[in-house]
Motif scaffolding. Sequence first.
Motif, PDB file in Angstrom:
ATOM      1  N   SER A  68       1.557  -0.588   1.337  1.00 50.25           N
ATOM      2  CA  SER A  68       2.959  -0.987   1.399  1.00 50.25           C
ATOM      3  C   SER A  68       3.142  -2.106   2.416  1.00 50.25           C
ATOM      4  O   SER A  68       2.387  -2.233   3.384  1.00 50.25           O
ATOM      5  CB  SER A  68       3.819   0.219   1.797  1.00 50.25           C
ATOM      6  N   ILE A  69       4.166  -2.925   2.191  1.00 49.31           N
ATOM      7  CA  ILE A  69       4.423  -4.019   3.126  1.00 49.31           C
ATOM      8  C   ILE A  69       4.906  -3.485   4.465  1.00 49.31           C
ATOM      9  O   ILE A  69       4.871  -4.191   5.471  1.00 49.31           O
ATOM     10  CB  ILE A  69       5.460  -4.996   2.543  1.00 49.31           C
ATOM     11  N   PHE A  70       5.346  -2.209   4.485  1.00 46.52           N
ATOM     12  CA  PHE A  70       5.817  -1.631   5.738  1.00 46.52           C
ATOM     13  C   PHE A  70       4.705  -0.898   6.482  1.00 46.52           C
ATOM     14  O   PHE A  70       4.947  -0.342   7.551  1.00 46.52           O
ATOM     15  CB  PHE A  70       6.965  -0.654   5.455  1.00 46.52           C
ATOM     16  N   SER A  71       3.494  -0.830   5.911  1.00 45.25           N
ATOM     17  CA  SER A  71       2.419  -0.071   6.544  1.00 45.25           C
ATOM     18  C   SER A  71       1.832  -0.854   7.711  1.00 45.25           C
ATOM     19  O   SER A  71       1.767  -2.083   7.684  1.00 45.25           O
ATOM     20  CB  SER A  71       1.319   0.248   5.529  1.00 45.25           C
ATOM     21  N   LEU A  72       1.410  -0.140   8.719  1.00 49.32           N
ATOM     22  CA  LEU A  72       0.721  -0.729   9.854  1.00 49.32           C
ATOM     23  C   LEU A  72      -0.776  -0.576   9.622  1.00 49.32           C
ATOM     24  O   LEU A  72      -1.315   0.526   9.628  1.00 49.32           O
ATOM     25  CB  LEU A  72       1.145  -0.033  11.148  1.00 49.32           C
ATOM     26  N   ARG A  73      -1.454  -1.688   9.420  1.00 47.77           N
ATOM     27  CA  ARG A  73      -2.858  -1.644   8.994  1.00 47.77           C
ATOM     28  C   ARG A  73      -3.737  -1.016  10.057  1.00 47.77           C
ATOM     29  O   ARG A  73      -4.673  -0.292   9.733  1.00 47.77           O
ATOM     30  CB  ARG A  73      -3.334  -3.061   8.659  1.00 47.77           C
ATOM     31  N   TRP A  74      -3.454  -1.289  11.325  1.00 49.01           N
ATOM     32  CA  TRP A  74      -4.339  -0.759  12.361  1.00 49.01           C
ATOM     33  C   TRP A  74      -4.205   0.743  12.477  1.00 49.01           C
ATOM     34  O   TRP A  74      -5.195   1.451  12.743  1.00 49.01           O
ATOM     35  CB  TRP A  74      -4.057  -1.442  13.694  1.00 49.01           C
ATOM     36  N   ILE A  75      -3.000   1.295  12.264  1.00 48.60           N
ATOM     37  CA  ILE A  75      -2.843   2.751  12.282  1.00 48.60           C
ATOM     38  C   ILE A  75      -3.541   3.374  11.085  1.00 48.60           C
ATOM     39  O   ILE A  75      -4.230   4.398  11.206  1.00 48.60           O
ATOM     40  CB  ILE A  75      -1.348   3.119  12.296  1.00 48.60           C
ATOM     41  N   ASN A  76      -3.395   2.748   9.904  1.00 46.58           N
ATOM     42  CA  ASN A  76      -4.054   3.271   8.710  1.00 46.58           C
ATOM     43  C   ASN A  76      -5.568   3.213   8.863  1.00 46.58           C
ATOM     44  O   ASN A  76      -6.282   4.157   8.478  1.00 46.58           O
ATOM     45  CB  ASN A  76      -3.618   2.477   7.483  1.00 46.58           C
ATOM     46  N   ARG A  77      -6.086   2.130   9.443  1.00 50.15           N
ATOM     47  CA  ARG A  77      -7.526   2.014   9.642  1.00 50.15           C
ATOM     48  C   ARG A  77      -8.023   3.071  10.632  1.00 50.15           C
ATOM     49  O   ARG A  77      -9.084   3.672  10.432  1.00 50.15           O
ATOM     50  CB  ARG A  77      -7.870   0.619  10.151  1.00 50.15           C
ATOM     51  N   MET A  78      -7.261   3.311  11.680  1.00 45.74           N
ATOM     52  CA  MET A  78      -7.649   4.343  12.636  1.00 45.74           C
ATOM     53  C   MET A  78      -7.672   5.719  11.989  1.00 45.74           C
ATOM     54  O   MET A  78      -8.580   6.524  12.221  1.00 45.74           O
ATOM     55  CB  MET A  78      -6.688   4.341  13.834  1.00 45.74           C
ATOM     56  N   TYR A  79      -6.668   5.993  11.160  1.00 45.70           N
ATOM     57  CA  TYR A  79      -6.624   7.286  10.481  1.00 45.70           C
ATOM     58  C   TYR A  79      -7.793   7.439   9.513  1.00 45.70           C
ATOM     59  O   TYR A  79      -8.404   8.504   9.426  1.00 45.70           O
ATOM     60  CB  TYR A  79      -5.301   7.427   9.724  1.00 45.70           C
ATOM     61  N   VAL A  80      -8.120   6.369   8.784  1.00 45.26           N
ATOM     62  CA  VAL A  80      -9.246   6.425   7.848  1.00 45.26           C
ATOM     63  C   VAL A  80     -10.543   6.690   8.592  1.00 45.26           C
ATOM     64  O   VAL A  80     -11.363   7.530   8.190  1.00 45.26           O
ATOM     65  CB  VAL A  80      -9.329   5.097   7.056  1.00 45.26           C
ATOM     66  N   GLN A  81     -10.748   5.999   9.703  1.00 47.42           N
ATOM     67  CA  GLN A  81     -11.989   6.150  10.457  1.00 47.42           C
ATOM     68  C   GLN A  81     -12.069   7.468  11.205  1.00 47.42           C
ATOM     69  O   GLN A  81     -13.150   7.864  11.639  1.00 47.42           O
ATOM     70  CB  GLN A  81     -12.129   4.980  11.426  1.00 47.42           C
ATOM     71  N   SER A  82     -10.954   8.177  11.356  1.00 47.50           N
ATOM     72  CA  SER A  82     -10.996   9.491  11.996  1.00 47.50           C
ATOM     73  C   SER A  82     -11.585  10.558  11.083  1.00 47.50           C
ATOM     74  O   SER A  82     -12.002  11.617  11.558  1.00 47.50           O
ATOM     75  CB  SER A  82      -9.582   9.907  12.415  1.00 47.50           C
ATOM     76  N   GLY A  83     -11.622  10.302   9.771  1.00 43.83           N
ATOM     77  CA  GLY A  83     -12.167  11.273   8.839  1.00 43.83           C
ATOM     78  C   GLY A  83     -11.263  12.448   8.543  1.00 43.83           C
ATOM     79  O   GLY A  83     -11.686  13.414   7.901  1.00 43.83           O
ATOM     80  N   ILE A  84     -10.018  12.409   8.979  1.00 43.48           N
ATOM     81  CA  ILE A  84      -9.084  13.512   8.743  1.00 43.48           C
ATOM     82  C   ILE A  84      -8.657  13.503   7.277  1.00 43.48           C
ATOM     83  O   ILE A  84      -8.300  12.461   6.738  1.00 43.48           O
ATOM     84  CB  ILE A  84      -7.858  13.389   9.663  1.00 43.48           C
ATOM     85  N   GLU A  85      -8.711  14.669   6.664  1.00 39.81           N
ATOM     86  CA  GLU A  85      -8.247  14.823   5.288  1.00 39.81           C
ATOM     87  C   GLU A  85      -7.046  15.756   5.316  1.00 39.81           C
ATOM     88  O   GLU A  85      -7.182  16.953   5.533  1.00 39.81           O
ATOM     89  CB  GLU A  85      -9.348  15.381   4.399  1.00 39.81           C
ATOM     90  N   MET A  86      -5.870  15.188   5.115  1.00 41.58           N
ATOM     91  CA  MET A  86      -4.640  15.958   5.269  1.00 41.58           C
ATOM     92  C   MET A  86      -3.566  15.386   4.362  1.00 41.58           C
ATOM     93  O   MET A  86      -3.387  14.171   4.314  1.00 41.58           O
ATOM     94  CB  MET A  86      -4.186  15.896   6.738  1.00 41.58           C
ATOM     95  N   PRO A  87      -2.858  16.229   3.613  1.00 41.59           N
ATOM     96  CA  PRO A  87      -1.768  15.709   2.773  1.00 41.59           C
ATOM     97  C   PRO A  87      -0.639  15.131   3.615  1.00 41.59           C
ATOM     98  O   PRO A  87      -0.503  15.429   4.807  1.00 41.59           O
ATOM     99  CB  PRO A  87      -1.313  16.941   1.974  1.00 41.59           C
ATOM    100  N   VAL A  88       0.185  14.320   2.973  1.00 41.52           N
ATOM    101  CA  VAL A  88       1.259  13.621   3.685  1.00 41.52           C
ATOM    102  C   VAL A  88       2.247  14.616   4.295  1.00 41.52           C
ATOM    103  O   VAL A  88       2.728  14.415   5.420  1.00 41.52           O
ATOM    104  CB  VAL A  88       1.977  12.655   2.726  1.00 41.52           C
ATOM    105  N   THR A  89       2.546  15.686   3.582  1.00 41.64           N
ATOM    106  CA  THR A  89       3.506  16.663   4.103  1.00 41.64           C
ATOM    107  C   THR A  89       3.022  17.295   5.402  1.00 41.64           C
ATOM    108  O   THR A  89       3.807  17.499   6.329  1.00 41.64           O
ATOM    109  CB  THR A  89       3.751  17.750   3.057  1.00 41.64           C
ATOM    110  N   ARG A  90       1.735  17.588   5.468  1.00 45.48           N
ATOM    111  CA  ARG A  90       1.209  18.180   6.696  1.00 45.48           C
ATOM    112  C   ARG A  90       1.193  17.175   7.834  1.00 45.48           C
ATOM    113  O   ARG A  90       1.440  17.533   8.988  1.00 45.48           O
ATOM    114  CB  ARG A  90      -0.193  18.739   6.449  1.00 45.48           C
ATOM    115  N   ARG A  91       0.902  15.922   7.533  1.00 45.41           N
ATOM    116  CA  ARG A  91       0.955  14.895   8.579  1.00 45.41           C
ATOM    117  C   ARG A  91       2.362  14.797   9.167  1.00 45.41           C
ATOM    118  O   ARG A  91       2.538  14.739  10.391  1.00 45.41           O
ATOM    119  CB  ARG A  91       0.547  13.533   8.009  1.00 45.41           C
TER     120      ARG A  91
END
Length: 319
Positions: A68-91
């Motif tokens: 999305s144009i509103f997404s923060l790429r560095w936060i998304n990249r950090m979350y991806v590299q953390s290896g956490i698997e969690m649905p959006v509702t739980r986040r």
Amino acid sequence: MELTPLIIYGLIFVATLLLVDGLLRWMFRRRAKSADIRNRLQGLKARKDQQSAYNEFLSRRGISERESIFSLRWINRMYVQSGIEMPVTRRIAYVVLFILGGWVISILTLPFPLFGQVVFAILFGIGLTIGVVYMKRRRRISRFIAQLAPAIEIMVRSLNAGHPTSSSIALVSKEMNDPIGSEFGLLNDQLTFGLAMDAALQNMIERVGAEELKLLAVTLTVQRDTGGNLAEILLNLAKMIRDRLMMKAKIRAISAEGRFTAVIMAVFPFFLYWMIKTLVPDYFDTVIESGYAGTIVTVCLILMAFGIFILYRLVNFDF
């Protein structure tokens, strides 16, 4: 015996802490064996083709081909590299829980009006969320780097036995536990289905975030173009990574005193405030009644944040 407000606040804090601890334990409860199960293999069993399993695995990790144009790429990249698997509702539930915890802390400790408490709670919740994800990412990268040298040695033994590079990568995905098992499995899947070696390695670097992985990527891509004894090159790379880990451990041991001092200096102001508030409950009443308490506390917290950042930079080294 009449309970003082301080004891009542303390009991509320303890009850909230126990409630949060119970919720966190319930959310993170998993079987012990699940840590060693490779999610990629589970996805392949549940899906008909590799591409759907790959996309479903990436979606659980929070990776999406369209952002999305509103997404923060560095936060998304950090979350991806953390290896956490969690649905959006739980986040979202975790963020809300952290914000409520910050609101309780602001009520018990900070002389802010309602608006200030809400702002502090939101900043506390967002900051704590980013901090937790950052710590998970850092631990996962550390585990990956610790597994990288043995994984390279498995590749070397496979190459010495006459297997091609793709087979040696597949062997790592079968023999090694997560996180390196799943990552090499995804690398092998992408190579099997026609993706170029350099592009597949670049994707793995984006998913993992380990600097040492770039050395492996350069080794494989350069050797593919120029030739040479890949097994010997990888063996030297494994030795270099082990020496690098040993040097990191020595530096952390030498700087342990400085890091401990930095933690004490960062925590001491809060401990001093709590101690004075306990011994002399009305000590800060003059400041609170003046109406400038919120401004003073805000300025002090900002200055302390800068000081903690400087201390962090002083005791953490690039190596």
